[in-house]
Design a protein around this motif. Sequence first.
Motif, PDB file in Angstrom:
ATOM      1  N   SER A  60      61.732   3.840 -17.341  1.00 44.51           N
ATOM      2  CA  SER A  60      62.476   2.621 -17.963  1.00 44.51           C
ATOM      3  C   SER A  60      61.565   2.213 -19.106  1.00 44.51           C
ATOM      4  N   GLY A  61      62.223   1.203 -19.843  1.00 43.95           N
ATOM      5  CA  GLY A  61      61.731   0.768 -20.985  1.00 43.95           C
ATOM      6  C   GLY A  61      62.111   1.406 -22.467  1.00 43.95           C
ATOM      7  N   GLU A  62      61.426   1.023 -23.347  1.00 43.55           N
ATOM      8  CA  GLU A  62      61.899   1.711 -24.789  1.00 43.55           C
ATOM      9  C   GLU A  62      60.717   1.889 -25.736  1.00 43.55           C
ATOM     10  N   VAL A  63      61.039   2.802 -26.758  1.00 48.76           N
ATOM     11  CA  VAL A  63      60.038   2.922 -27.784  1.00 48.76           C
ATOM     12  C   VAL A  63      60.973   2.654 -28.884  1.00 48.76           C
ATOM     13  N   LEU A  64      60.468   1.617 -29.933  1.00 47.31           N
ATOM     14  CA  LEU A  64      61.533   1.382 -31.146  1.00 47.31           C
ATOM     15  C   LEU A  64      60.687   1.901 -32.161  1.00 47.31           C
ATOM     16  N   LEU A  65      60.815   2.959 -32.609  1.00 48.30           N
ATOM     17  CA  LEU A  65      60.140   3.510 -33.847  1.00 48.30           C
ATOM     18  C   LEU A  65      60.864   3.355 -35.238  1.00 48.30           C
ATOM     19  N   LYS A  66      60.156   2.819 -35.983  1.00 48.00           N
ATOM     20  CA  LYS A  66      60.691   2.362 -37.315  1.00 48.00           C
ATOM     21  C   LYS A  66      60.806   3.433 -38.324  1.00 48.00           C
ATOM     22  N   THR A  67      60.351   4.574 -37.905  1.00 49.26           N
ATOM     23  CA  THR A  67      60.239   5.725 -38.823  1.00 49.26           C
ATOM     24  C   THR A  67      60.389   7.129 -38.182  1.00 49.26           C
ATOM     25  N   ASN A  68      60.943   8.057 -38.776  1.00 48.93           N
ATOM     26  CA  ASN A  68      61.120   9.342 -38.252  1.00 48.93           C
ATOM     27  C   ASN A  68      59.829  10.290 -38.409  1.00 48.93           C
ATOM     28  N   HIS A  69      59.022   9.785 -39.305  1.00 48.49           N
ATOM     29  CA  HIS A  69      57.963  10.608 -39.621  1.00 48.49           C
ATOM     30  C   HIS A  69      56.905  10.110 -38.934  1.00 48.49           C
ATOM     31  N   LEU A  70      56.628  11.189 -37.720  1.00 42.54           N
ATOM     32  CA  LEU A  70      55.612  11.091 -36.834  1.00 42.54           C
ATOM     33  C   LEU A  70      54.715  12.487 -36.486  1.00 42.54           C
ATOM     34  N   GLY A  71      53.438  12.258 -36.580  1.00 40.59           N
ATOM     35  CA  GLY A  71      52.848  13.459 -36.561  1.00 40.59           C
ATOM     36  C   GLY A  71      51.726  13.086 -35.190  1.00 40.59           C
ATOM     37  N   MET A  72      51.529  14.480 -34.629  1.00 43.75           N
ATOM     38  CA  MET A  72      50.720  14.284 -33.250  1.00 43.75           C
ATOM     39  C   MET A  72      49.541  15.314 -33.157  1.00 43.75           C
ATOM     40  N   VAL A  73      48.318  14.817 -32.882  1.00 44.07           N
ATOM     41  CA  VAL A  73      47.366  15.645 -32.705  1.00 44.07           C
ATOM     42  C   VAL A  73      46.870  15.803 -31.215  1.00 44.07           C
ATOM     43  N   PHE A  74      47.105  16.994 -30.905  1.00 43.53           N
ATOM     44  CA  PHE A  74      47.232  17.164 -29.177  1.00 43.53           C
ATOM     45  C   PHE A  74      45.578  17.179 -28.636  1.00 43.53           C
ATOM     46  N   GLN A  75      45.522  16.743 -27.273  1.00 44.49           N
ATOM     47  CA  GLN A  75      44.188  16.739 -26.965  1.00 44.49           C
ATOM     48  C   GLN A  75      43.888  18.451 -26.743  1.00 44.49           C
ATOM     49  N   GLY A  76      42.759  18.615 -27.172  1.00 45.83           N
ATOM     50  CA  GLY A  76      42.338  19.923 -27.551  1.00 45.83           C
ATOM     51  C   GLY A  76      42.974  20.411 -28.731  1.00 45.83           C
ATOM     52  N   ALA A  77      42.504  21.354 -29.520  1.00 46.32           N
ATOM     53  CA  ALA A  77      42.957  21.659 -30.778  1.00 46.32           C
ATOM     54  C   ALA A  77      44.593  22.069 -30.664  1.00 46.32           C
ATOM     55  N   ALA A  78      44.876  22.815 -29.440  1.00 44.16           N
ATOM     56  CA  ALA A  78      46.258  23.337 -29.300  1.00 44.16           C
ATOM     57  C   ALA A  78      46.999  24.121 -30.398  1.00 44.16           C
ATOM     58  N   LEU A  79      45.731  24.950 -30.949  1.00 46.49           N
ATOM     59  CA  LEU A  79      46.665  25.813 -32.145  1.00 46.49           C
ATOM     60  C   LEU A  79      46.823  27.186 -31.250  1.00 46.49           C
ATOM     61  N   PHE A  80      47.632  27.930 -31.912  1.00 47.63           N
ATOM     62  CA  PHE A  80      48.073  29.160 -31.798  1.00 47.63           C
ATOM     63  C   PHE A  80      46.970  30.141 -32.073  1.00 47.63           C
ATOM     64  N   ASP A  81      46.431  30.787 -31.109  1.00 46.08           N
ATOM     65  CA  ASP A  81      45.277  31.738 -31.498  1.00 46.08           C
ATOM     66  C   ASP A  81      45.714  32.925 -32.220  1.00 46.08           C
ATOM     67  N   SER A  82      46.864  33.424 -31.915  1.00 48.94           N
ATOM     68  CA  SER A  82      47.049  34.804 -32.717  1.00 48.94           C
ATOM     69  C   SER A  82      47.789  34.475 -34.139  1.00 48.94           C
ATOM     70  N   MET A  83      47.830  33.289 -34.302  1.00 50.02           N
ATOM     71  CA  MET A  83      48.442  32.877 -35.704  1.00 50.02           C
ATOM     72  C   MET A  83      47.450  32.398 -36.609  1.00 50.02           C
ATOM     73  N   THR A  84      47.594  32.591 -37.956  1.00 51.80           N
ATOM     74  CA  THR A  84      46.672  32.280 -38.830  1.00 51.80           C
ATOM     75  C   THR A  84      46.702  30.645 -39.201  1.00 51.80           C
ATOM     76  N   VAL A  85      45.675  30.424 -39.746  1.00 54.88           N
ATOM     77  CA  VAL A  85      45.718  28.752 -40.084  1.00 54.88           C
ATOM     78  C   VAL A  85      46.844  28.509 -40.836  1.00 54.88           C
ATOM     79  N   PHE A  86      47.314  29.293 -41.798  1.00 54.36           N
ATOM     80  CA  PHE A  86      48.689  28.776 -42.446  1.00 54.36           C
ATOM     81  C   PHE A  86      49.645  28.746 -41.671  1.00 54.36           C
ATOM     82  N   ASP A  87      49.873  29.739 -40.683  1.00 58.04           N
ATOM     83  CA  ASP A  87      51.095  29.785 -39.732  1.00 58.04           C
ATOM     84  C   ASP A  87      51.136  28.509 -38.768  1.00 58.04           C
TER      85      ASP A  87
END
Length: 241
Positions: A60-87
């Motif tokens: 219950s409750g709500e989150v009112l976001l005034k923008t659609n532009h949201l970025g998230m940095v996950f706990q741990g780097a959470a990179l895809f190990d088989s993919m390059t930095v570019f990908d």
Amino acid sequence: MSSEPIVEIKNLSKSFGKKKVLDNVTFNVYNNEMLIIIGFSGSGKSTLLRIISGLEDPDSGEVLLKTNHLGMVFQGAALFDSMTVFDNVAFPLLNQNKKILPEEIKSKVSEKLKLVGLAGMENLKPDELSGGMKKRVGLARAIINDPKIILYDEPTSGLDPVVSNIIVNYILKLQYELNASSVLVTHNLEVLHKVSSRIILLYDAKVAWEGTSEELFNSANPFAKQFREGAKEGPMVVIKE
Ligand SMILES: Nc1ncnc2c1ncn2[C@@H]1O[C@H](COP(=O)(O)OP(=O)(O)O)[C@@H](O)[C@H]1O
Ligand SMILES: [Mg+2]
């Protein structure tokens, strides 16, 4: 700091099974501010960020976001190990409905890598990077869409103090360069010393204390005192997970 909120978080509650993780949590994040969320392990910090970012629904409750532009940095780097930095960095661009030209992807990735001090590292794989560099790739990926709000989940955990400091400097730089707001989850006292911000302390599913960095280190408030001293004694029961 402008007094316009970019996110309004109203009466959020969330349980997992019988465990109430968030109980009627309410606060705002204002334009251009860095809001810090602290709390012991298991206090609901990651859950709160996931709800703000829309990855998880509250009960219950709500989150009112005034923008659609949201970025998230996950706990741990959470990179895809088989993919390059570019990908890894381009990933959010490839998973949206908008069509985007390859040249545009290239230039965006290169621009964001430059911002985090990794210019020209597109072709490396995560296992060729140090811990701090991996985190910076995570930062570049989070900002690929020029977010107006960036959520960071323990971006310095597992890093030594010198590298932590470098990451914090990048976080401050990104906030400034992108003219964004940030929500930063951390228990790193060095970070809290360095960044002068508003702080929210989560405990027992609620906002137990709210204040500034200066107050966290000086206040006689028992929650602030226990957190800064990392003490077992105090109003908070510390559960080792
Ligand atoms: N998807 C889930 N399913 C069940 N329990 C969860 C889930 N996510 C988190 N929890 C539980 O909710 C509590 C808060 O977790 P979390 O938000 O990750 O805390 P923090 O980030 O502050 O360490 C913990 O007890 C955790 O085990
Ligand atoms: Mg967490």
